[in-house]
Design a protein around this motif. Structure first.
Motif, PDB file in Angstrom:
ATOM      1  N   ASN A  77      33.496  12.323 -27.852  1.00 27.04           N
ATOM      2  CA  ASN A  77      33.446  11.799 -29.221  1.00 27.04           C
ATOM      3  C   ASN A  77      32.117  11.130 -29.561  1.00 27.04           C
ATOM      4  O   ASN A  77      32.074  10.191 -30.366  1.00 27.04           O
ATOM      5  CB  ASN A  77      34.584  10.804 -29.469  1.00 27.04           C
ATOM      6  CG  ASN A  77      35.950  11.461 -29.423  1.00 27.04           C
ATOM      7  OD1 ASN A  77      36.033  12.687 -29.398  1.00 27.04           O
ATOM      8  ND2 ASN A  77      36.997  10.682 -29.408  1.00 27.04           N
TER       9      ASN A  77
ATOM     10  N   VAL B  85      32.332   9.730 -33.246  1.00 29.83           N
ATOM     11  CA  VAL B  85      33.016  10.511 -34.273  1.00 29.83           C
ATOM     12  C   VAL B  85      34.430  10.843 -33.807  1.00 29.83           C
ATOM     13  O   VAL B  85      34.751  10.751 -32.614  1.00 29.83           O
ATOM     14  CB  VAL B  85      32.247  11.815 -34.578  1.00 29.83           C
ATOM     15  CG1 VAL B  85      30.917  11.515 -35.232  1.00 29.83           C
ATOM     16  CG2 VAL B  85      32.055  12.648 -33.312  1.00 29.83           C
ATOM     17  N   THR B  86      35.267  11.222 -34.764  1.00 29.46           N
ATOM     18  CA  THR B  86      36.628  11.667 -34.441  1.00 29.46           C
ATOM     19  C   THR B  86      36.629  13.178 -34.379  1.00 29.46           C
ATOM     20  O   THR B  86      36.292  13.844 -35.365  1.00 29.46           O
ATOM     21  CB  THR B  86      37.630  11.178 -35.499  1.00 29.46           C
ATOM     22  OG1 THR B  86      37.522   9.757 -35.613  1.00 29.46           O
ATOM     23  CG2 THR B  86      39.049  11.550 -35.112  1.00 29.46           C
ATOM     24  N   ILE B  87      36.980  13.698 -33.213  1.00 27.80           N
ATOM     25  CA  ILE B  87      36.897  15.144 -32.959  1.00 27.80           C
ATOM     26  C   ILE B  87      38.289  15.751 -32.886  1.00 27.80           C
ATOM     27  O   ILE B  87      39.230  15.158 -32.355  1.00 27.80           O
ATOM     28  CB  ILE B  87      36.147  15.422 -31.637  1.00 27.80           C
ATOM     29  CG1 ILE B  87      34.701  14.918 -31.736  1.00 27.80           C
ATOM     30  CG2 ILE B  87      36.166  16.901 -31.291  1.00 27.80           C
ATOM     31  CD1 ILE B  87      33.838  15.729 -32.654  1.00 27.80           C
TER      32      ILE B  87
ATOM     33  N   LEU C 190      28.079  17.715 -28.541  1.00 31.71           N
ATOM     34  CA  LEU C 190      28.761  16.555 -27.970  1.00 31.71           C
ATOM     35  C   LEU C 190      28.025  16.104 -26.714  1.00 31.71           C
ATOM     36  O   LEU C 190      27.948  16.834 -25.724  1.00 31.71           O
ATOM     37  CB  LEU C 190      30.215  16.917 -27.640  1.00 31.71           C
ATOM     38  CG  LEU C 190      31.116  17.232 -28.839  1.00 31.71           C
ATOM     39  CD1 LEU C 190      32.462  17.739 -28.353  1.00 31.71           C
ATOM     40  CD2 LEU C 190      31.278  16.002 -29.704  1.00 31.71           C
TER      41      LEU C 190
ATOM     42  N   TYR D  80      35.224  23.083 -32.430  1.00 33.03           N
ATOM     43  CA  TYR D  80      35.287  21.628 -32.521  1.00 33.03           C
ATOM     44  C   TYR D  80      35.028  21.214 -33.970  1.00 33.03           C
ATOM     45  O   TYR D  80      34.106  21.724 -34.620  1.00 33.03           O
ATOM     46  CB  TYR D  80      34.250  20.990 -31.597  1.00 33.03           C
ATOM     47  CG  TYR D  80      34.574  21.153 -30.130  1.00 33.03           C
ATOM     48  CD1 TYR D  80      35.248  20.148 -29.426  1.00 33.03           C
ATOM     49  CD2 TYR D  80      34.220  22.309 -29.446  1.00 33.03           C
ATOM     50  CE1 TYR D  80      35.555  20.298 -28.085  1.00 33.03           C
ATOM     51  CE2 TYR D  80      34.526  22.469 -28.098  1.00 33.03           C
ATOM     52  CZ  TYR D  80      35.193  21.463 -27.431  1.00 33.03           C
ATOM     53  OH  TYR D  80      35.498  21.614 -26.088  1.00 33.03           O
TER      54      TYR D  80
ATOM     55  N   VAL E  13      34.740  17.782 -36.655  1.00 35.29           N
ATOM     56  CA  VAL E  13      34.614  16.336 -36.834  1.00 35.29           C
ATOM     57  C   VAL E  13      35.431  15.936 -38.052  1.00 35.29           C
ATOM     58  O   VAL E  13      35.164  16.380 -39.170  1.00 35.29           O
ATOM     59  CB  VAL E  13      33.141  15.928 -37.020  1.00 35.29           C
ATOM     60  CG1 VAL E  13      33.046  14.434 -37.330  1.00 35.29           C
ATOM     61  CG2 VAL E  13      32.340  16.256 -35.771  1.00 35.29           C
TER      62      VAL E  13
END
Length: 303
Positions: A264, A279-281, A260, A288, A290
């Motif tokens: 995000n 991205v959606t984390i 990261l 973590y 995605v």
């Protein structure tokens, strides 16, 4: 002589070009290696896959055969493949028991007459005892009559709700609601979580939603490895005998924390170039994941 010098000069130029090409190529390889050391390849998500087959959640035998030589099948109110509800009449049988009925009715009349003889306001202790006996005899005679009536007009009802099916050998069953049955070994049992949502993939690729409804606490085989049954329920009705694949919901694609670059944001390496990508984390424990924005095989650059 001049031509020789020109030829020698040309050869030197070619040699220098070759040396430069080799040096630059080595440098590029080193650069590529360094880049590879600083990237992470996104792997497949952490979904689990299981196999299952659609079977009935319950199965009860029913019979359309007479119980005795003097009993006959009076009516059949169900056909093969018909949906039935619990308590629904499937078959009726008749047995001529007129003589037994006449005998029971006679006993009832006698008990009723005897009760009338002793049922007066002026009763002695002996009268009360006789009255009690006659009432008991009446109750027994009425119960006998009810039993004879049931035997004369016997019915078979559906023990559960489901589908009636008669096989080629003449045996009849009520099959309960279709559910997906599967099994796992002891090493995968912890992956089955009751209530967890799953995706059921039919043999034609169609996907429907379901959830883990049940799993065994006791193994059905205890040889070298123990196995456990599990059950998946769906709102969609499936055909008995259908083979399906069951996929558990994934947390997403697991990535390192140092992938990261900002909130995000990751850097995807494609054709030797870095591309920023939002991205959606989701963070779970210390890991973590995605949920959206990456796919398996993507290379992301690490800090």
């Amino acid at each position: 002589m001049k031509k020789i010098k020109i030829a020698i000069w040309g050869i030197n130029v070619v040699l220098v070009a070759i040396i430069l090409f080799l040096v630059m190529g080595k440098g590029m390889n080193n650069s590529s290696t360094n880049t590879a050391e600083k990237t992470y390849t996104v792997r497949t998500d952490n979904s689990n896959y299981f196999n299952g087959i659609v079977q009935e959640n319950d199965k009860r035998a029913v019979s359309d055969q007479p119980k005795s030589e003097d009993e006959t099948l009076a009516s059949s109110r169900v056909i093969n493949g018909q949906k039935v509800t619990k308590g629904q009449i499937l078959f009726t049988f008749y047995r001529d028991m007129s003589s037994d009925l006449a005998s029971a009715n006679s006993e009832i009349q006698q008990a009723q007459l005897a009760i009338q003889d002793y049922n007066s306001s002026d009763q002695t202790t002996a009268d009360k005892i006789e009255l009690s006996k006659n009432r008991e005899a009446l109750a027994l005679a009425q119960a006998k009559l009810n039993k004879i009536n049931k035997a004369q007009n016997r019915t078979v009802t559906a023990p559960i709700s489901g589908t009636y099916y008669k096989d080629d050998s003449g045996r009849s069953y009520i099959y309960g609601s279709p559910v997906i049955q599967g099994n796992v070994n002891e090493y995968s049992l912890s992956k089955i979580k009751l209530g967890q949502n799953v995706t059921v993939i039919k043999n034609d690729g169609t996907k429907i939603s379901g959830n883990f409804q049940q799993k065994d606490a006791i193994p059905y085989s205890t040889h070298n490895v123990s196995y456990y049954h599990f059950r998946v329920a769906t709102d969609t009705k499936l055909s008995y005998g259908m083979h399906v694949q069951i996929k558990t919901e994934a947390d997403g694609y697991k990535i390192p924390k140092n992938a990261l670059w900002a909130r995000n944001t990751v850097k995807v390496l494609k054709n030797g170039k870095k591309h920023k990508k939002h991205v959606t984390i989701k963070k779970k424990d210390q890991n973590y994941y995605v949920i959206d924005g990456l796919k398996a095989g993507d290379k992301i650059v690490l800090k």
